[in-house]
Design a protein around this motif. Structure first.
Motif, short mmCIF file in Angstrom:
data_model
loop_
_atom_site.label_atom_id
_atom_site.label_comp_id
_atom_site.label_asym_id
_atom_site.label_seq_id
_atom_site.Cartn_x
_atom_site.Cartn_y
_atom_site.Cartn_z
N SER A 1 2.32 25.35 59.29
CA SER A 1 3.12 24.64 60.30
C SER A 1 2.57 23.25 60.59
CB SER A 1 3.19 25.46 61.59
OG SER A 1 1.94 25.48 62.26
N MET A 2 1.27 23.04 60.35
CA MET A 2 0.65 21.74 60.60
C MET A 2 0.54 20.90 59.33
SD MET A 2 -2.39 22.64 63.32
CE MET A 2 -3.23 23.75 62.18
N GLY A 3 0.93 21.48 58.19
CA GLY A 3 0.84 20.74 56.94
C GLY A 3 -0.55 20.72 56.33
N ILE A 4 -1.43 21.64 56.77
CA ILE A 4 -2.78 21.74 56.21
C ILE A 4 -2.71 22.56 54.92
CG2 ILE A 4 -5.18 22.31 56.68
CD1 ILE A 4 -3.89 20.22 58.55
N GLN A 5 -3.23 22.01 53.83
CA GLN A 5 -3.07 22.62 52.51
C GLN A 5 -4.40 22.98 51.88
OE1 GLN A 5 -1.07 19.25 50.79
NE2 GLN A 5 0.97 20.05 51.25
N LYS A 6 -4.32 23.72 50.78
CA LYS A 6 -5.53 24.08 50.04
C LYS A 6 -6.27 22.81 49.63
CE LYS A 6 -3.95 28.51 48.18
NZ LYS A 6 -3.70 29.31 46.96
N GLY A 7 -7.59 22.86 49.78
CA GLY A 7 -8.41 21.70 49.45
C GLY A 7 -8.68 20.77 50.60
N ASP A 8 -7.88 20.87 51.68
CA ASP A 8 -8.12 20.04 52.86
C ASP A 8 -9.42 20.46 53.54
OD1 ASP A 8 -5.90 18.49 52.55
OD2 ASP A 8 -4.65 19.58 53.97
N VAL A 9 -10.06 19.50 54.18
CA VAL A 9 -11.28 19.78 54.94
C VAL A 9 -10.90 20.13 56.37
CG1 VAL A 9 -13.45 18.82 55.82
CG2 VAL A 9 -12.67 18.24 53.51
N VAL A 10 -11.42 21.26 56.84
CA VAL A 10 -11.21 21.69 58.22
C VAL A 10 -12.54 21.60 58.95
CG1 VAL A 10 -10.76 23.70 59.68
CG2 VAL A 10 -9.23 23.18 57.77
N ALA A 11 -12.63 20.75 59.96
CA ALA A 11 -13.87 20.59 60.72
C ALA A 11 -13.93 21.64 61.82
CB ALA A 11 -13.94 19.19 61.32
N ASN A 12 -14.92 22.51 61.75
CA ASN A 12 -15.11 23.56 62.74
C ASN A 12 -16.18 23.09 63.72
OD1 ASN A 12 -15.06 25.97 64.10
ND2 ASN A 12 -15.91 27.20 62.45
N VAL A 13 -15.76 22.58 64.88
CA VAL A 13 -16.71 21.94 65.81
C VAL A 13 -17.39 22.94 66.74
CG1 VAL A 13 -15.42 19.78 65.73
CG2 VAL A 13 -14.93 21.43 67.55
N LEU A 14 -17.02 24.23 66.66
CA LEU A 14 -17.64 25.24 67.50
C LEU A 14 -18.79 25.91 66.76
CD1 LEU A 14 -14.44 26.97 68.92
CD2 LEU A 14 -15.82 25.21 70.01
N PRO A 15 -19.88 26.24 67.44
CA PRO A 15 -21.03 26.87 66.77
C PRO A 15 -20.73 28.31 66.37
CG PRO A 15 -21.42 26.75 69.13
CD PRO A 15 -20.14 25.99 68.87
N LEU A 16 -21.18 28.71 65.18
CA LEU A 16 -21.06 30.09 64.74
C LEU A 16 -22.06 30.93 65.52
CD1 LEU A 16 -20.83 29.48 60.88
CD2 LEU A 16 -18.95 30.05 62.42
N SER A 17 -21.53 31.92 66.26
CA SER A 17 -22.38 32.71 67.15
C SER A 17 -21.76 34.10 67.27
CB SER A 17 -22.47 32.03 68.52
OG SER A 17 -21.19 32.04 69.16
N LEU A 18 -22.09 34.80 68.34
CA LEU A 18 -21.50 36.11 68.60
C LEU A 18 -20.11 36.00 69.22
CD1 LEU A 18 -24.58 38.16 69.85
CD2 LEU A 18 -23.30 38.51 67.74
N LEU A 19 -19.66 34.78 69.48
CA LEU A 19 -18.29 34.58 69.95
C LEU A 19 -17.37 34.44 68.74
CD1 LEU A 19 -18.89 32.08 72.90
CD2 LEU A 19 -18.88 34.58 72.92
N ASN A 20 -16.11 34.80 68.93
CA ASN A 20 -15.20 34.95 67.80
C ASN A 20 -14.56 33.65 67.33
OD1 ASN A 20 -12.07 35.50 67.03
ND2 ASN A 20 -13.39 37.08 66.15
N ALA A 21 -14.37 32.69 68.23
CA ALA A 21 -13.53 31.53 67.94
C ALA A 21 -13.94 30.78 66.68
CB ALA A 21 -13.51 30.59 69.14
#
Length: 444
Positions: free
Chosen positions: A111-131
């Motif tokens: 729906s946002m036009g994000i395609q294979k190969g695009d870079v997705v910046a994940n600004v949240l820290p990987l932790s015990l939270l799910n987001a």
């Protein structure tokens, strides 16, 4: 037909495998074979609440009776953020659960036009939270390059984003607001600096329409919104091509992942389904989860429901209104009046000179309830004393009109207030502490 068969099958499977729900259903006499319509489902199947899950964890630590499978199958553990209500719920996923969680994101990326190969910046820290994990797994599974920046400070996040040119990222409105402020301070023009950016998303908080329009203009891309929760193991809804704002003055719609999660929006007092355009509490049933499944879980999220027919995109997925998802248990009662933080947000942040605020409710020395709001203006804003006074008077007048409560407003420096990177907790209720102090003083 699909939406009825999936919950029915899920109930049958969970009843056989999950001690928590088998005991719950037997206690109220649920006969799954007797459930033949949605009306039967509404009347016969009991709700699950946060208190139920926390009690389950107490009775059967550490995962709770609702785990519903052998612990050897656990692939990942998540906690709820615990930003409202009480305690943190624990949810466990199998590898199949994680794959199902990740696959849901495909609808939203498309729906946002994000395609294979695009870079997705994940600004949240990987932790015990799910987001953060949900975002990472969703991007990776759908062929995107997941750039995990959560452990870095905001300055370094921006440096990495300049280097690797993401097509999309998301954050809470509070953090996007802070990120925007840092860009302004560093004289970064997102349209030039992040030339591959296709969309930007927010989640987790309400926001004024004026703010959304400003963010779209500053970043030069359409603003979207996603809805997710640990209870649903991550993403469970997102705006379509129309985005979070339509024509700059109308809120968009977050389509729910009804192919994976059975969603109900109910009147919290009567339990009756609300009509399109009405507000209610979101209740979810996870249709395919093996680990820590949920049946009719009351989210305590206040949403405005819309039929899929109300959106021009043509998708047959019901929706909730973008920008207005809030919490029933975030409401503060002051002098007999219900004050919703999002109401104050909409008034304070409609002023383009305001950067951030925090509020507190307290009892003064005379025993009266009071509300104080500390407001910080954006840096480099030139404003004289008269203009400051008029701004305070205007906000105070509007707050009084909207909440029926007179609030004191104090202007402070920006560094006197926190910068929220995840869910903003702008309000403190100090009345209980004051009352406890008064009790101890009287006892002494």
């Amino acid at each position: 037909e699909y939406q009825f068969k999936a919950p029915k099958y899920f109930l049958e499977r969970v009843y056989k495998s999950n001690t928590f729900y088998r005991e719950k259903f037997d206690r109220v006499g649920v006969k799954i074979d007797s459930i033949k319509t949605f009306r039967d489902f509404d009347v016969m199947v009991p709700f699950t609440t946060k208190r139920d899950i926390l009690q389950s964890q107490v009775e059967s630590p550490p995962y709770g009776k609702h785990l519903g499978m052998k612990s050897e199958k656990i692939a990942q553990i998540f906690f709820t953020s615990g930003t409202s209500g009480f305690g943190q719920e624990t949810y466990c996923l199998t590898n199949d659960d994680i794959r199902e969680m990740a696959a849901r994101w495909e609808f939203y990326f498309q729906s946002m036009g994000i395609q294979k190969g695009d870079v997705v910046a994940n600004v949240l820290p990987l932790s015990l939270l799910n987001a953060a994990w949900s975002t990472h797994e969703g991007a990776k599974t759908n062929g995107m390059n997941s750039l995990n920046l959560g452990v870095y400070d905001t300055e370094m996040k921006l440096d990495f984003m300049k280097r690797f040119q993401p097509s999309w990222f998301w954050g809470t409105p509070s953090y996007i607001n802070y990120l925007t402020h840092v860009c302004m301070k560093r004289k970064i023009d997102p349209g030039k600096t992040f030339s591959r950016l296709k969309a930007l998303s927010v989640a987790g908080e309400t926001y004024p329409k004026e703010w959304a329009s400003f963010i779209e203009k500053f970043w030069g891309v359409k603003l979207h919104e996603l809805y997710g929760c640990t209870q649903a193991s991550g993403w469970m809804g997102g705006t379509c091509e129309n985005g979070a704002m339509i024509n700059g003055d109308k809120r968009g719609k977050i389509h729910l992942a009804e192919f994976s999660i059975y969603c109900e929006v109910l009147n919290p007092e009567t339990g009756i389904h609300v009509k399109s355009g009405e507000e209610g509490e979101l209740v979810i049933t996870t249709l395919f989860r093996e680990g820590s499944p949920l049946i009719r879980f009351r989210m305590a999220d206040k949403v405005r429901f819309f039929s899929y027919k109300e959106c021009s995109c043509g998708r047959m997925l019901n929706a909730i209104e973008a920008g207005t998802v809030s919490r029933y248990d975030d409401m503060i009662k002051v002098k007999g009046n219900n004050i919703w933080p999002e109401t104050v947000d909409s008034i304070i942040f409609s002023k383009d000179k305001i950067e951030e605020y925090v509020g507190r409710v307290y009892i003064d020395e005379s025993g009266k309830e009071n509300v104080e709001i500390k407001v910080a203006m954006k840096e480099n804003i030139k404003i004289n004393k008269k203009e400051k006074k008029n701004l305070i008077v205007e906000m105070r007048k509007t707050l009084k009109q909207k909440t029926n409560v007179d609030m004191e407003i104090v202007l402070v420096q920006r560094n006197a207030l926190p910068s929220f990177e995840f869910k903003a907790r702008r309000w403190k209720d100090e009345r209980k502490d004051t009352l406890i102090s008064n009790v101890k003083w009287r006892e002494n």
